[in-house]
Motif scaffolding. Structure first.
Motif, PDB file in Angstrom:
ATOM      1  N   ASN A  41       0.826  -1.217   0.000  1.00 60.29           N
ATOM      2  CA  ASN A  41       0.000   0.000   0.000  1.00 60.29           C
ATOM      3  C   ASN A  41       0.856   1.262   0.000  1.00 60.29           C
ATOM      4  O   ASN A  41       0.542   2.248  -0.687  1.00 60.29           O
ATOM      5  N   TYR A  44       2.336   1.852  -3.576  1.00 63.34           N
ATOM      6  CA  TYR A  44       1.393   2.276  -4.606  1.00 63.34           C
ATOM      7  C   TYR A  44       0.687   3.590  -4.262  1.00 63.34           C
ATOM      8  O   TYR A  44       0.125   4.224  -5.149  1.00 63.34           O
ATOM      9  N   HIS A 128      -4.979   4.343  -6.757  1.00 61.18           N
ATOM     10  CA  HIS A 128      -3.811   3.563  -6.373  1.00 61.18           C
ATOM     11  C   HIS A 128      -4.258   2.266  -5.718  1.00 61.18           C
ATOM     12  O   HIS A 128      -5.350   2.165  -5.170  1.00 61.18           O
ATOM     13  N   ARG A 129      -3.404   1.271  -5.798  1.00 58.87           N
ATOM     14  CA  ARG A 129      -3.742  -0.048  -5.256  1.00 58.87           C
ATOM     15  C   ARG A 129      -3.895  -0.015  -3.734  1.00 58.87           C
ATOM     16  O   ARG A 129      -3.111   0.604  -3.033  1.00 58.87           O
ATOM     17  N   TYR A 154      -6.415  -6.845  -4.671  1.00 54.77           N
ATOM     18  CA  TYR A 154      -6.457  -5.417  -4.374  1.00 54.77           C
ATOM     19  C   TYR A 154      -7.584  -4.742  -5.140  1.00 54.77           C
ATOM     20  O   TYR A 154      -8.129  -5.289  -6.099  1.00 54.77           O
ATOM     21  N   LEU A 156      -8.620  -0.568  -6.604  1.00 49.65           N
ATOM     22  CA  LEU A 156      -8.054   0.759  -6.834  1.00 49.65           C
ATOM     23  C   LEU A 156      -8.827   1.758  -5.979  1.00 49.65           C
ATOM     24  O   LEU A 156     -10.030   1.930  -6.158  1.00 49.65           O
ATOM     25  N   ASP A 178      -8.723  -1.930 -14.788  1.00 50.33           N
ATOM     26  CA  ASP A 178      -8.149  -1.625 -13.474  1.00 50.33           C
ATOM     27  C   ASP A 178      -9.223  -1.387 -12.413  1.00 50.33           C
ATOM     28  O   ASP A 178      -9.028  -1.707 -11.242  1.00 50.33           O
ATOM     29  N   GLN A 183      -9.010  -7.476  -8.269  1.00 52.62           N
ATOM     30  CA  GLN A 183      -7.816  -7.620  -9.087  1.00 52.62           C
ATOM     31  C   GLN A 183      -6.795  -8.448  -8.312  1.00 52.62           C
ATOM     32  O   GLN A 183      -6.792  -8.474  -7.081  1.00 52.62           O
ATOM     33  N   GLY A 185      -2.577  -9.376  -7.842  1.00 48.34           N
ATOM     34  CA  GLY A 185      -1.250  -8.844  -8.081  1.00 48.34           C
ATOM     35  C   GLY A 185      -0.194  -9.699  -7.413  1.00 48.34           C
ATOM     36  O   GLY A 185      -0.499 -10.515  -6.532  1.00 48.34           O
TER      37      GLY A 185
END
Length: 215
Positions: A41, A44, A128-129, A154, A156, A178, A183, A185
């Motif tokens: 966190n 990103y 941001h993630r 995650y 966004l 996105d 999502q 990662g």
């Protein structure tokens, strides 16, 4: 051992156990999921997802006959981030073509993320993630220099309204992908003197038409 001594020993063990638990929980070098999520966190939060693979500079000009060059800018005009004017550009001595000129609007300037390394250049960033779960991690230790491969889910966070508009998502497919949830990662984390930190890897899905993570 008398009962009073036994009581004192048990109390000491209990207090030491609580102290160890608190210390471990606050130790940023500990190899636990909370510290892994925090490291991802933190990275990103300073590396948001943005529309273009590289910073660009406005104003820009695009041939009106080529929808692939105008559709993305037109979507941002619809969201009030850009202003569009038309012009005629001479192609040859007796020929010309219609072009659109695009520039930042007042709203666009407030949403613009300037590139500190290139004056005048920047990007539109849309979130941001934020880790929602740590799914797995490779074995590691709390020693400085240790590494681990972490897989996670995650979302966004803090996506602006213009990024959720259908016109914008149609024009920028990666933005649409996105913002879909959830999502997945993967990141490599390194244990440093300041705790776990993400080892940056360039985004592999960036293009002039798609969003990317700005490194």
């Amino acid at each position: 051992m008398n009962s009073y001594a036994t009581y004192n020993l048990s109390r000491t063990i209990a207090l030491c156990g609580i102290a160890a638990l608190v210390t471990f929980g606050c130790n940023k070098k500990a190899d636990n999921t909370a510290n892994f999520a925090g490291a991802i966190n933190t990275y990103y939060s300073a590396h948001p997802a943005c529309l273009w693979s590289d910073p660009i500079k406005f104003p820009v000009q695009a041939d009106t006959s080529d929808a692939s060059k105008t559709s993305g800018y037109d979507a941002l005009v619809d969201q009030g981030l850009l202003v569009r004017t038309t012009a005629e550009k001479k192609k040859f001595i007796i020929a010309s073509k219609q072009v659109n000129n695009y520039d930042l609007s007042d709203k666009g300037r407030s949403a613009w993320t300037a590139d500190v390394n290139q004056p005048g250049f920047g990007n539109f960033c849309y979130g941001h993630r934020k880790v929602s779960s740590i799914d797995s991690s490779t074995p590691t230790t709390s020693a400085a220099g240790a590494t681990t491969q972490v897989a996670y889910h995650y979302t966004l966070a803090d996506a602006p309204a213009w990024a959720s508009a259908p016109e914008t998502q149609n024009a920028y497919p990666q933005l649409h992908a996105d913002l879909a949830i959830p999502q997945t990662g993967q990141s490599t984390l390194i244990n440093t003197n300041n705790g776990w930190q993400l080892s940056p890897v360039r985004s592999t899905h960036a293009s002039s038409a798609d969003g990317q993570i700005v490194e």
